[in-house]
Design a protein around this motif. Structure first.
Motif, mmCIF file in Angstrom:
data_model
loop_
_atom_site.group_PDB
_atom_site.id
_atom_site.type_symbol
_atom_site.label_atom_id
_atom_site.label_comp_id
_atom_site.label_asym_id
_atom_site.label_seq_id
_atom_site.Cartn_x
_atom_site.Cartn_y
_atom_site.Cartn_z
ATOM 1 N N THR A 170 0.850 -1.187 0.000
ATOM 2 C CA THR A 170 0.000 0.000 0.000
ATOM 3 C C THR A 170 0.886 1.236 0.000
ATOM 4 N N ARG A 171 0.275 2.406 -0.065
ATOM 5 C CA ARG A 171 1.062 3.647 -0.028
ATOM 6 C C ARG A 171 1.856 3.789 1.268
ATOM 7 N N SER A 172 1.340 3.204 2.350
ATOM 8 C CA SER A 172 2.017 3.330 3.642
ATOM 9 C C SER A 172 2.944 2.150 3.945
ATOM 10 N N GLY A 173 3.113 1.239 3.014
ATOM 11 C CA GLY A 173 4.000 0.095 3.217
ATOM 12 C C GLY A 173 3.268 -1.213 2.982
ATOM 13 N N THR A 201 0.930 -4.385 4.115
ATOM 14 C CA THR A 201 -0.210 -4.610 4.998
ATOM 15 C C THR A 201 -0.648 -6.063 4.869
#
Length: 53
Positions: free
Chosen positions: A22-25, A27
């Motif tokens: 994901t955009r945040s790493g 998951t």
């Protein structure tokens, strides 16, 4: 990707775990498969949210 599983008779539920980027790493995701999903010749498309219309 297509995965074919040989699931024993009597199995009433299962879970498919995976990791997605994901955009945040990374998951971890889990999809539950109920008894309606686990029958001979079943084709299950994941994630289920994409199937809603």
């Amino acid at each position: 990707m297509k995965i074919i599983l040989d699931i024993p008779d009597g199995m009433v539920c299962g879970f498919l775990n995976g990791v997605v980027g994901t955009r945040s790493g990374l998951t971890m995701v889990t999809y539950s498969l109920g008894s309606n999903d686990l029958h001979d010749g079943a084709e299950i498309k994941l994630p289920r949210e994409e199937q809603k219309q």
